[in-house]
Design an enzyme around this catalytic site. Structure first.
Site, short mmCIF file in Angstrom:
data_model
loop_
_atom_site.label_atom_id
_atom_site.label_comp_id
_atom_site.label_asym_id
_atom_site.label_seq_id
_atom_site.Cartn_x
_atom_site.Cartn_y
_atom_site.Cartn_z
N TYR A 84 6.83 -8.03 1.57
CA TYR A 84 6.77 -8.13 0.10
C TYR A 84 7.98 -8.92 -0.42
CZ TYR A 84 6.36 -6.47 -4.77
OH TYR A 84 6.24 -6.40 -6.14
N ASP B 35 0.06 1.71 -9.27
CA ASP B 35 -0.38 2.03 -7.90
C ASP B 35 0.48 1.32 -6.84
OD1 ASP B 35 -2.37 3.62 -8.86
OD2 ASP B 35 -4.01 2.18 -8.54
#
Ligand SMILES: NC(=O)c1ccc[n+]([C@@H]2O[C@H](COP(=O)([O-])OP(=O)(O)OC[C@H]3O[C@@H](n4cnc5c(N)ncnc54)[C@H](OP(=O)(O)O)[C@@H]3O)[C@@H](O)[C@H]2O)c1
Length: 306
Positions: free
Chosen positions: A231, A265
């Site tokens: 990420y 989320d």
């Protein structure tokens, strides 16, 4: 008749990717509320049309749905064809879709009870190693969404953004995980920070090097970030790509933004800000006036350091 054509020219069109929930959905809401006609896109048709229905329920009839999986070239092409036929131009592209790149033991993560300050400072890195795993496949999924997905969507829509009479706006939703000081390897830091020598090919090369190091279990020794490695790399490369693109298209405003630490989320609801707050940076950059900043990184609504 003349008035009608002037009105059509004044209409602004936007695309927001990954907009069926979270910050993307709220970005669509805020843009539509400010009068922009917005294509809410989502990879899943049902989730996308449900999201559009929720906005129509608020009276925002200027929101339309189109399917878009940013990893799928055919889906990207279908979106570009739709915009060309229906609107003939695009004014705003918000590359918002994102994937975390980790497989998480959510109960284990909750049990750690990490406070937001520890998360953001990077001090949680060692604490989360047992509950967050990066596999080669999860890293590929992350980079294909957060970096290659953005590039492919942007390339397909650039000709339409160039037809915008107000100069196109591109907003790449990034993360503070991408800030260069977080990358331990000094050479990678300095090459990514040098806009004079930075190229798209060079950035792609860093992505390949990262995947090679991951495969060979050499992330730490090669100086990549240990916290959410795929990420962090995907967003650092996204920031670098944003700068290269902004240099190439000076008539547009092309920026990247960290939305804040938002309750969604993607971070297993560890975030503390509301989606309303999280969308503010994207919306501000999408609505920049002509001659506004370009090639910059924003921490929410303030210019920050790459
Ligand atoms: N929340 C934060 O604190 C935070 C901090 C920094 C940066 N960000 C960035 O903010 C952006 C929005 O995230 P969020 O917080 O709103 O998380 P989210 O609620 O999990 O939303 C992520 C969105 O991306 C979509 N998506 C994932 N892969 C896709 C693909 N291949 N094609 C199209 N859409 C895809 C998801 O669709 P599905 O529903 O189909 O999975 C979902 O709509 C992301 O880029 C994220 O990295 C968030």
């Amino acid at each position: 008749m003349v008035f009608f054509f002037k009105y059509i020219q004044l209409l602004r069109y936007a695309v927001v990717t990954g907009a069926n929930k979270g910050i993307g959905l709220e970005t669509v809401r805020q843009l539509a509320a400010s009068g922009v006609t917005v294509l809410l896109t989502a990879r899943n048709e049902k989730r996308g049309t449900d999201a559009v229905a929720s906005l129509h329920g608020l009276g925002l009839s200027n929101v339309l749905f189109h399917q878009l999986d940013v990893q799928d070239p055919q889906s990207i092409q279908a979106l570009a064809d739709f915009i060309r036929t229906r609107f003939g131009k695009l004014d705003i592209l918000v590359n918002n879709a994102g994937a975390s790149g980790v497989i998480v033991d959510e109960d284990g993560l909750r049990a750690l009870n990490i406070d937001p300050a520890t998360w953001l400072s990077g001090k949680a890195t060692n604490m989360v190693q047992d509950v967050m795993k990066t596999t080669y496949d999860s890293a590929i999924g992350c980079l294909s969404t957060n970096y290659y997905g953005v590039k492919n969507v942007t390339k397909a829509l650039l000709p339409l953004l160039q037809c915008s009479t107000s100069g196109g706006r591109i907003v790449n939703v990034s993360s503070l995980r991408a800030e260069l000081w977080r990358i331990p390897n000094e050479q990678i830091r300095s090459e990514l920070g040098n806009l004079e020598t930075l190229t798209e090919e060079k950035i792609d090369g860093f992505v390949e090097k990262f995947l090679h190091d991951l495969k060979n279990n050499e992330l730490e020794v090669s100086g990549w970030s240990k916290m959410l490695p795929a990420y962090s790399v995907s967003k650092a490369m996204l920031n670098a790509y944003t700068r290269v693109l902004a240099k190439k298209y000076p008539e547009m405003c092309i920026n990247c933004v960290h939305p804040g630490y938002v309750d969604t989320d993607i971070n297993w609801h560890t975030g503390i800000m509301t989606v309303e707050e999280g969308a503010q940076g994207s919306v501000m950059l999408a609505l920049l006036p002509q001659g506004g900043p370009s090639g910059c990184y924003f921490d929410r609504t303030q210019v920050g350091e790459f």
